[in-house]
Write an enzyme that holds these catalytic residues in place. Structure first.
Site, PDB file in Angstrom:
ATOM      1  N   SER A 281       0.826  -1.213   0.000  1.00  0.00           N
ATOM      2  CA  SER A 281       0.000   0.000   0.000  1.00  0.00           C
ATOM      3  C   SER A 281       0.860   1.264   0.000  1.00  0.00           C
ATOM      4  O   SER A 281       1.869   1.354   0.693  1.00  0.00           O
ATOM      5  CB  SER A 281      -0.896   0.010   1.246  1.00  0.00           C
ATOM      6  OG  SER A 281      -1.539   1.264   1.348  1.00  0.00           O
TER       7      SER A 281
ATOM      8  N   SER B 224      -0.508   4.132   0.853  1.00  0.00           N
ATOM      9  CA  SER B 224      -1.162   5.079   1.764  1.00  0.00           C
ATOM     10  C   SER B 224      -0.261   5.549   2.911  1.00  0.00           C
ATOM     11  O   SER B 224      -0.280   6.739   3.248  1.00  0.00           O
ATOM     12  CB  SER B 224      -2.469   4.483   2.298  1.00  0.00           C
ATOM     13  OG  SER B 224      -3.379   4.355   1.233  1.00  0.00           O
TER      14      SER B 224
ATOM     15  N   LYS C  77     -13.615  -3.641   2.039  1.00  0.00           N
ATOM     16  CA  LYS C  77     -14.411  -2.430   1.804  1.00  0.00           C
ATOM     17  C   LYS C  77     -15.919  -2.625   1.994  1.00  0.00           C
ATOM     18  O   LYS C  77     -16.620  -1.665   2.321  1.00  0.00           O
ATOM     19  CB  LYS C  77     -14.143  -1.874   0.400  1.00  0.00           C
ATOM     20  CG  LYS C  77     -12.831  -1.122   0.277  1.00  0.00           C
ATOM     21  CD  LYS C  77     -12.712  -0.515  -1.106  1.00  0.00           C
ATOM     22  CE  LYS C  77     -11.538   0.428  -1.187  1.00  0.00           C
ATOM     23  NZ  LYS C  77     -11.536   1.208  -2.435  1.00  0.00           N
TER      24      LYS C  77
ATOM     25  N   ASN D 163     -14.345   3.221   2.442  1.00  0.00           N
ATOM     26  CA  ASN D 163     -12.880   3.203   2.362  1.00  0.00           C
ATOM     27  C   ASN D 163     -12.211   4.039   3.449  1.00  0.00           C
ATOM     28  O   ASN D 163     -10.995   4.051   3.556  1.00  0.00           O
ATOM     29  CB  ASN D 163     -12.380   3.636   0.971  1.00  0.00           C
ATOM     30  CG  ASN D 163     -12.346   5.145   0.808  1.00  0.00           C
ATOM     31  OD1 ASN D 163     -13.103   5.856   1.465  1.00  0.00           O
ATOM     32  ND2 ASN D 163     -11.478   5.628  -0.051  1.00  0.00           N
TER      33      ASN D 163
ATOM     34  N   ASP E 140     -13.506   7.700  -2.584  1.00  0.00           N
ATOM     35  CA  ASP E 140     -13.007   7.342  -3.925  1.00  0.00           C
ATOM     36  C   ASP E 140     -13.648   8.194  -5.031  1.00  0.00           C
ATOM     37  O   ASP E 140     -12.981   8.551  -6.000  1.00  0.00           O
ATOM     38  CB  ASP E 140     -13.261   5.857  -4.217  1.00  0.00           C
ATOM     39  CG  ASP E 140     -12.309   4.949  -3.451  1.00  0.00           C
ATOM     40  OD1 ASP E 140     -11.187   5.385  -3.145  1.00  0.00           O
ATOM     41  OD2 ASP E 140     -12.696   3.794  -3.161  1.00  0.00           O
TER      42      ASP E 140
ATOM     43  N   GLY F  96     -16.466  -3.123 -11.508  1.00  0.00           N
ATOM     44  CA  GLY F  96     -16.007  -3.586 -10.187  1.00  0.00           C
ATOM     45  C   GLY F  96     -16.261  -2.497  -9.149  1.00  0.00           C
ATOM     46  O   GLY F  96     -17.043  -1.576  -9.368  1.00  0.00           O
TER      47      GLY F  96
ATOM     48  N   GLY G 235      -4.007   7.802 -13.663  1.00  0.00           N
ATOM     49  CA  GLY G 235      -4.694   7.233 -12.499  1.00  0.00           C
ATOM     50  C   GLY G 235      -4.092   7.575 -11.142  1.00  0.00           C
ATOM     51  O   GLY G 235      -4.755   7.401 -10.118  1.00  0.00           O
TER      52      GLY G 235
HETATM   53  P1  ATR Z   1     -12.025  -3.187  -8.472  1.00  0.00           P
HETATM   54  O1  ATR Z   1     -12.950  -3.420  -7.332  1.00  0.00           O
HETATM   55  O2  ATR Z   1     -10.687  -2.648  -8.064  1.00  0.00           O
HETATM   56  O3  ATR Z   1     -12.623  -2.370  -9.568  1.00  0.00           O
HETATM   57  P2  ATR Z   1     -12.600  -5.810  -9.544  1.00  0.00           P
HETATM   58  O4  ATR Z   1     -13.860  -5.830  -8.799  1.00  0.00           O
HETATM   59  O5  ATR Z   1     -11.763  -7.028  -9.553  1.00  0.00           O
HETATM   60  O6  ATR Z   1     -11.645  -4.626  -9.053  1.00  0.00           O
HETATM   61  O7  ATR Z   1     -12.938  -5.357 -11.033  1.00  0.00           O
HETATM   62  C1  ATR Z   1     -12.040  -5.444 -12.012  1.00  0.00           C
HETATM   63  C2  ATR Z   1     -12.692  -5.019 -13.318  1.00  0.00           C
HETATM   64  O8  ATR Z   1     -11.801  -5.375 -14.375  1.00  0.00           O
HETATM   65  C3  ATR Z   1     -14.015  -5.728 -13.599  1.00  0.00           C
HETATM   66  O9  ATR Z   1     -14.837  -4.857 -14.335  1.00  0.00           O
HETATM   67  C4  ATR Z   1     -13.556  -6.916 -14.449  1.00  0.00           C
HETATM   68  O10 ATR Z   1     -14.541  -7.477 -15.295  1.00  0.00           O
HETATM   69  P3  ATR Z   1     -15.479  -8.678 -14.763  1.00  0.00           P
HETATM   70  O11 ATR Z   1     -16.522  -8.030 -13.923  1.00  0.00           O
HETATM   71  O12 ATR Z   1     -16.023  -9.298 -16.006  1.00  0.00           O
HETATM   72  O13 ATR Z   1     -14.588  -9.600 -13.989  1.00  0.00           O
HETATM   73  C5  ATR Z   1     -12.484  -6.259 -15.278  1.00  0.00           C
HETATM   74  N1  ATR Z   1     -11.559  -7.245 -15.851  1.00  0.00           N
HETATM   75  C6  ATR Z   1     -10.553  -7.876 -15.237  1.00  0.00           C
HETATM   76  N2  ATR Z   1      -9.912  -8.698 -16.094  1.00  0.00           N
HETATM   77  C7  ATR Z   1     -10.559  -8.598 -17.289  1.00  0.00           C
HETATM   78  C8  ATR Z   1     -10.387  -9.190 -18.599  1.00  0.00           C
HETATM   79  N3  ATR Z   1      -9.404 -10.060 -18.852  1.00  0.00           N
HETATM   80  N4  ATR Z   1     -11.243  -8.813 -19.581  1.00  0.00           N
HETATM   81  C9  ATR Z   1     -12.233  -7.925 -19.343  1.00  0.00           C
HETATM   82  N5  ATR Z   1     -12.437  -7.329 -18.136  1.00  0.00           N
HETATM   83  C10 ATR Z   1     -11.621  -7.664 -17.130  1.00  0.00           C
END
Ligand code: ATR
Length: 270
Positions: free
Chosen positions: A13, A15, A64, A85, A100, A128, A238
């Site tokens: 982290s 932070s 979270k 968060n 966030d 996500g 980002g």
């Molecule tokens: P966070 O909470 O940090 O946003 P997450 O919940 O793991 O992390 O979400 C990751 C995002 O990246 C999701 O939208 C995920 O799509 P899915 O909901 O279908 O899993 C997307 N993601 C990760 N790997 C991917 C891949 N290979 N192709 C398309 N989308 C992907």
């Protein structure tokens, strides 16, 4: 001020570096630790933090959502996003919020001071946890429409329930064909991050005056941002979201809303 970030794992982290920088900058006594808490120990370890006199703490993966059940109060922002968060501890009570959305919006405003969100059309990739915060922030800023596309369509449909009049779900396969008339394109997926697959999208039809923002910051200039910058789009990296989301937490615990400086950004990117 006695604070921390809790998560599992937590070693990487950024932070602690961010908050220590502000403590030093403002000459404040205090501490900000990284505390590793396994999911099964969450309740017990939080009770211990309360009895140890913590002022508050940040919450990262995987806690979270689960932290919400342990909070005495959760503000409207965190309720709408569905995740906490940042927690402040006052008189032994846990007050949960989510910074966030502020971090995401503030990062864009600091990058382009005269940028206005009002009435804009947005395209968001990913559904996500980060996506919910980004979308909540965009709606608060008064955007007109949000097209939301995610590999797993059900997750996009869940988020759509936040604001069915504003959010439209676009099938993942159609992401490259739905970019004309978009003013803001945001990647909230992990794609493009070092060690992950690349984000496969063709942005040829995106207007050249659109703003493109990526929440991935390793690398700072993702392939998406490089492509966008090369064709003249405004781009926002980002790292700023990470830095700006930390500011309201520091303010809650110390009364000072700190600033993001170039020096801090360089420290974090090292
Ligand atoms: P966070 O909470 O940090 O946003 P997450 O919940 O793991 O992390 O979400 C990751 C995002 O990246 C999701 O939208 C995920 O799509 P899915 O909901 O279908 O899993 C997307 N993601 C990760 N790997 C991917 C891949 N290979 N192709 C398309 N989308 C992907």
């Amino acid at each position: 001020m006695k604070s921390a970030v809790i998560g599992h794992p937590i070693a990487h982290s950024k932070s602690p570096t961010i908050h220590q920088y502000w403590l030093d900058q403002h000459g404040l006594e205090g501490s900000y630790d990284a505390v590793d808490i396994a999911p099964a120990e969450l309740s017990l370890k939080i009770q211990k933090m309360v009895s140890d006199g913590y002022t508050g703490f940040n919450v990262t993966l995987p806690h979270k959502q689960n932290i919400m059940a342990l909070c005495d109060e959760i503000d409207e922002t965190a309720q709408k996003i569905g995740a906490v968060n940042t927690v402040s501890i006052r008189d032994g009570k846990l007050l949960g919020t989510n910074t966030d959305a502020f971090g995401f919006i503030e990062n864009i405003k600091m990058s382009y001071a005269d940028f206005s969100f009002t009435g804009k059309s947005v395209f968001v990739l990913g559904a996500g946890g980060a996506s919910r915060a980004v979308i909540y922030g965009l709606i608060q800023q008064g955007v007109k429409t949000i097209k939301l596309s995610n590999r797993t369509i059900e997750k996009a449909q869940d988020i759509q329930e936040m604001a069915p009049d504003i959010i439209q779900v676009v099938p993942w396969e159609q992401r490259s064909q739905s970019l004309d008339q978009v003013d803001i394109l945001v990647n909230t997926t992990a794609l493009g991050m070092v060690g992950k697959a690349s984000l496969d999208i063709n942005i040829e039809s995106l207007p050249v005056d659109a703003l493109v923002s990526d929440i991935v910051y390793t690398p700072l200039m993702t392939d998406l941002l490089k492509q966008a910058e090369a064709r003249g789009n405004k781009v926002v990296t980002g790292i700023g979201m990470l830095l700006h989301q930390a500011r309201p937490a520091f303010e809650q615990w110390t009364g000072i809303l700190p600033a993001v400086t170039v020096e801090l950004e360089q420290k974090i990117l090292k």
